[in-house]
Design an enzyme around this catalytic site. Structure first.
Site, mmCIF file in Angstrom:
data_model
loop_
_atom_site.group_PDB
_atom_site.id
_atom_site.type_symbol
_atom_site.label_atom_id
_atom_site.label_comp_id
_atom_site.label_asym_id
_atom_site.label_seq_id
_atom_site.Cartn_x
_atom_site.Cartn_y
_atom_site.Cartn_z
ATOM 1 N N ASP A 78 0.835 -1.203 0.000
ATOM 2 C CA ASP A 78 0.000 0.000 0.000
ATOM 3 C C ASP A 78 0.868 1.251 0.000
ATOM 4 O OD1 ASP A 78 0.791 -0.776 2.630
ATOM 5 O OD2 ASP A 78 -0.691 0.599 3.499
ATOM 6 N N GLU A 138 -0.047 -1.054 5.689
ATOM 7 C CA GLU A 138 1.087 -0.690 6.540
ATOM 8 C C GLU A 138 1.050 0.787 6.910
ATOM 9 O OE1 GLU A 138 5.115 0.612 7.765
ATOM 10 O OE2 GLU A 138 3.952 1.326 6.049
#
Lengths: 381, 381
Positions: A78, A138
């Site tokens: 991400d 994350e």
């Protein structure tokens, strides 16, 4: 979730720099990782030497060659939100930087992901067994973190002797990480109308010796497994006051302590209490409360597998070996008993920046270093 | 605004204690004073010796007997919101308090308003000319204050040699008032991630010497026109911080200085800057900004009319003469060049309280004292 379909080319044929560009151009802001996870899953399942696992929008793949050691190579898929800095561009920046990939995710951390995918596809018989982990969420709240979810759902997939997290380190090896603790130091007074201040006790004034102790404190540098961890202790927030005509009965300073990985959470709390002891001794009713703590991670570079990796990385790229000051997911590996380092392309100071960009040479260098370690014979060809 | 009609009995026939009760039971929270203003206006217009003025929800009435001096007797007709403490009750409280009127407004300040209305109706030939002022919006933002509006619209109606504000003083004379000034002391640092705190400069830490100077400061007591004004200087608010992992580049402490009426606003600011000078000398980029100031009011008790009032009040009720610490509308009179005192029934510490209550004997005593001054011959009957 419905999402657009994205496809990656055959991972065995694509250069890591080009793969970085392709990965950056698949929308993948935290919470919207399905398309990129699908693309990675499809690409990995086409490789017969790997066993693949999908968990949410995390994708894991591993070899099972019966090697004496196993390492995890991990990276999050991400990014933080895009700020007009996509699609990715190939630019020539300053003479010092040379050719760069410019755009969201080039640093944090599609370069590291691309290198890992490239190695997963092309190093079919690594010297150690390898588990590749590509995970979601994350960049947001810790409880959503895909690596944490895998540790809960599939702990066996993270069992290893050593882990490498491809977070940006500008191609250097950054070992372990400092821990972080937040504490609230609260003072207690007695309200009064400020026109008759002498009837009250000013809780904000009571913060004076606390701030003085923090301002005067000199942080320590602690050597752990050969790396020097510089600590930090200071205020990150302060608040107090009821109204412009009231003596306040409460005030609070929020303290952040970044502590070396040799200290436990209890040690860290005791340390802060010692630093503040004289200041607090004169204050009635003041309290110190730990609100948040995440222990650090020892670099573990004394482990033979880690030492071999570091030697290979230094030999291949001239990488420096440094401590990591910021807290990263290496601490999740540390909590699982797996020593871990950060090693990836890109200047971490450009992570999340509007002008995020990564020298293409760093992507190539990191791939070269990891290949030299995972496939030493082939690298010697 | 539409509102219920309220009527007061003939003011010449009603006792001030009973009138206090009747006034309290007319809804009159700030912004909703029309009904009580109407009732007061109707009652005053029935008295042939008075000239009456209506301005918004303020009502003024005055004698014009050609006396050598003129005094203003003033009070606000609004209250803070009701907290289940209406309708007014007659209670017998502790032995010390005796009979009380219990309920919202009994202290702040329908007792003072009732006394003024009673005197307006019954002292038809006072020894000095009197202007009675009943005004709205005292309990809310200063710019809405009815007395301030009258000063703008009809300054001639407030021209006088002396003013008495019927705010609660427990039947004592409280002269003048301290001024109040708010200042923001802001520090300037440099942000950094708290994992690398040494790259930043912590603005919260810079507040340490500022708070220490405030905590160590001993406020002065300044004698003005024979009254001792105790000052106060201290923090009423503090703030700073960006995030739990950031070294903050800005922090601010809000300081409130309550200063004796002998100091001008400029003097007050210079005083605070002197107190903080050593603390600020070591700080790069720190600023001090005055955000709010309301000068105090000298008691002016050396004026012959004021002295005569004080002598009469002390003789009639054994009242003490004290300084007023809090800022009140006497400062508005002071700004108009009119010395002013606070003198009214009720313990000011019970103003706005859920158990607001006023000894009926104080209402009677204040009425007696004012009558002894305004109509000395009749009082001697």
């Amino acid at each position: 979730m419905t999402h657009a379909t994205a496809m990656l080319p055959d991972l065995r044929t694509v250069d890591p720099v080009e793969l970085t560009r392709l990965l950056c151009d698949i929308p993948s802001v935290s919470g919207d990782e399905a398309a990129i996870a699908d693309a990675i899953e499809v690409a990995l399942r086409s490789l017969p030497h790997l066993e693949v696992l999908r968990d949410g929008d995390a994708v894991l793949a591993r070899t099972s060659l019966g090697r004496a050691s196993r390492v995890v190579v991990a990276g999050h898929i991400d990014t933080v939100p895009v700020q007009g800095n996509l699609p990715t561009q190939v630019r020539t920046a300053s003479a010092a930087e040379g050719e760069v990939l410019w755009g969201r995710g080039t640093v944090d951390m599609k370069g590291g992901v691309a290198v890992a995918l490239h190695l997963a596809a092309t190093v079919t018989e690594p010297a150690v067994d390898v588990t590749y982990a590509f995970y979601d969420h994350e960049e947001v709240e810790a409880e959503l973190n895909g690596l944490g979810r895998i540790a809960r759902h599939h702990p066996d997939w993270l069992a290893a002797d050593f882990a490498i997290l491809g977070e940006p380190t500008a191609g250097h090896v950054e070992g372990g990480c400092n821990g972080t603790m937040r504490l609230e130091v609260a003072t207690a007074g007695r309200t009064a109308h400020s026109a008759r201040a002498w009837r009250g006790h000013n809780a904000i004034h009571d913060l004076a010796p606390v701030l003085a102790a923090l301002a005067a404190h000199e942080s320590e540098t602690v050597t752990v497994d050969g790396l020097d961890y510089r600590e930090g202790l200071g205020a990150v927030g302060i608040g107090g006051g009821i109204a412009g005509n009231m003596i306040p009965d409460a005030a609070v300073v929020t303290v952040n302590y970044r502590f070396a990985p040799s200290r436990s959470a209890d040690d860290a709390e005791a340390y802060v209490r010692t630093v503040l002891a004289d200041a607090l001794a004169g204050l009635d009713g003041a309290t110190v409360t730990v609100t948040d703590v995440a222990p650090g991670a020892r670099p573990g570079l004394d482990h033979p597998v880690a030492a071999a990796f570091v030697a290979a990385a230094v030999a291949a790229t001239g990488a420096e070996v440094n401590p990591k000051y910021g807290w990263t997911d290496v601490a999740r590996f540390s909590a699982l008993g797996v020593p871990a380092v950060n090693f990836g392309p890109g200047d971490p100071n450009l992570a999340h920046a509007d002008d995020e960009r990564c020298p293409t040479a760093q992507i190539t260098a990191v791939a070269t270093a990891l290949r030299a370690w995972l496939a030493p014979e082939r690298a010697a060809d």
